[in-house]
Design an enzyme around this catalytic site. Structure first.
Site, PDB file in Angstrom:
ATOM      1  CB  CYS A 289     -81.421 -59.119 -55.575  1.00  0.00           C
ATOM      2  SG  CYS A 289     -80.090 -60.276 -55.226  1.00  0.00           S
ATOM      3  CD1 TRP A 290     -82.381 -64.378 -54.701  1.00  0.00           C
ATOM      4  CD2 TRP A 290     -82.945 -66.183 -55.875  1.00  0.00           C
ATOM      5  NE1 TRP A 290     -82.856 -65.311 -53.807  1.00  0.00           N
ATOM      6  CE2 TRP A 290     -83.187 -66.430 -54.495  1.00  0.00           C
ATOM      7  CE3 TRP A 290     -83.214 -67.183 -56.796  1.00  0.00           C
ATOM      8  CZ2 TRP A 290     -83.705 -67.633 -54.027  1.00  0.00           C
ATOM      9  CZ3 TRP A 290     -83.717 -68.387 -56.339  1.00  0.00           C
ATOM     10  CH2 TRP A 290     -83.954 -68.597 -54.968  1.00  0.00           C
TER      11      TRP A 290
END
Length: 394
Positions: free
Chosen positions: A116-117
């Site tokens: 996600c990052w």
């Protein structure tokens, strides 16, 4: 804003919000205790799972039409999709009265991985890159950066980071809490903004066609398991080598002569040479699973269509691509910092997490703790995409 009308936020202070949440939890616990039958007797007196329990559970479940229908449907379909209600999907059309002037496509999907990052950070970067006049992309251009490229080098750097920590902590026992914590997930998929900056400054970035998705980048669980097992093995071997080196005659003599720094430097040299041999194996495993990525200094040629539908190309290295298009005077990644909201600790203070990082000797992971209200104000005032990671509980 969406189709639903906006409502003013409750005028709570941060402390008051925490108190309200804690009071609600206490009430739920009190309600559950009030309905508890203190005279109830368990079917199994010794705590084992009795067959009679299974038969009773199935007897009750089999008579419930909702459970019967659920069994028929959900055993053959994806659960979250099957339980999605049609009415909310139709009503919420995601029409906003305020939108960014430049919206690159497509909407990205991290699939079954913890990236996600990296998706969040590359989406922030592509907003800046896609508007660069040197590329001439259309406002709705289909353009995204390679998340897998940064993913590959993050795995490799985290492997080195873990093994360096293992060398530093080799004199600690295997039951040491820090050693156990670092070994629990030495190269998981997650990360922080400062870790993204470390990768960008060291490796640059490339368009996705230059290094596209692979099965293991979109489904990283099995690859992570194999790499973690191998890294733990390497860490154990480094610990044993460290102990053997400390007992060698030359090391003992140097220590006895008060040449501790010289003994440490020599020991570290041997350990790091062995570590590099281990990392070569990790690198090979990553290339098998993800493919061979471009070198940060290797030139590539990216071909694309500009806003006038004319074919164009750009040639350079990943680092040059990053420097040319992502490191503009505005929204420079190295100038950004992370905001957190942690009511347990003092606000307006800088925090870090010991031994959290990916690039050994790189930029430390740092956060500025602030109130949720200030965080909301910052989002409203900064009118461009923001890197956002939320910690979610199941």
């Amino acid at each position: 804003m969406g189709t639903a009308p906006s409502r003013p936020a409750p005028d709570f202070t941060e402390k008051r919000r925490v108190q309200v949440a804690m009071a609600a939890q206490a009430k739920d616990l009190a309600d559950s205790l009030a309905t508890l039958d203190m005279n109830a007797v368990a079917t199994s007196r010794n705590g084992s799972l009795e067959r009679a329990l299974l038969e009773d559970w199935e007897y009750v479940a089999a008579k419930d039409p909702v459970i019967s229908l659920s069994r028929t449907i959900l055993s053959h379909t994806e659960i979250s999709t099957s339980l999605l209600k049609r009415t909310p999907v139709v009503n919420d059309t995601f029409v906003f009265n305020t939108a960014l002037p430049f919206i690159p496509q497509p909407i990205t999907n991290q699939q079954s991985s913890g990236r996600c990052w990296l998706f969040s950070s590359t989406n922030v970067l592509r907003y800046t890159i896609a508007q660069h006049p040197g590329l001439g992309l259309a406002p709705d251009a289909k353009f995204q950066l390679s998340q897998s490229y940064l993913f590959f080098y993050d795995k490799l750097e985290k492997s080195n980071y873990y093994l360096e920590n293992s060398i530093e902590l080799a004199d600690k026992g295997l039951d040491d809490r820090l050693v156990q914590y670092l070994s629990a997930a030495p190269l998981n998929d997650g990360g922080q903004w400062d870790m993204v900056v470390n990768l960008l400054e060291r490796y640059g970035v490339v368009p996705q066609p230059i290094y596209p998705e692979s099965y293991s980048s979109s489904n990283s669980g099995r690859m992570d398991l194999l790499l973690t097992t191998k890294l733990r093995e390497h860490a154990l071997r480094l610990r044993k080598l460290d102990q053997a080196l400390r007992e060698t005659e030359w090391h003992v003599n140097l220590v006895n002569q008060d040449k501790v720094d010289q003994a440490t430097e020599a020991r570290l040299g041997v350990l790091r040479k062995k570590k590099e041999d281990f990392l070569r194996e990790i690198y090979t495993m990553l290339t098998v699973c993800l493919g061979v990525p471009p070198s940060p200094t290797e030139k590539f040629t990216w071909e694309y269509f500009d806003k006038d539908k004319k074919a164009r190309s750009w040639t350079g290295t990943p680092v040059e691509f990053y420097k040319a298009f992502a490191e503009g005077a505005k929204n420079k990644p190295t100038d950004a910092f992370s905001l957190i909201n942690d009511p347990r600790n003092a606000y307006d203070a800088l925090y870090t997490v010991d031994r959290l990082g990916n690039v050994w000797g790189g930029k430390p992971v740092r956060y500025v703790n602030t109130t949720s209200e200030r965080m909301k104000q910052a989002v409203v005032q900064v009118f461009y995409p923001l890197y956002h990671i939320a910690l979610c509980s199941p």
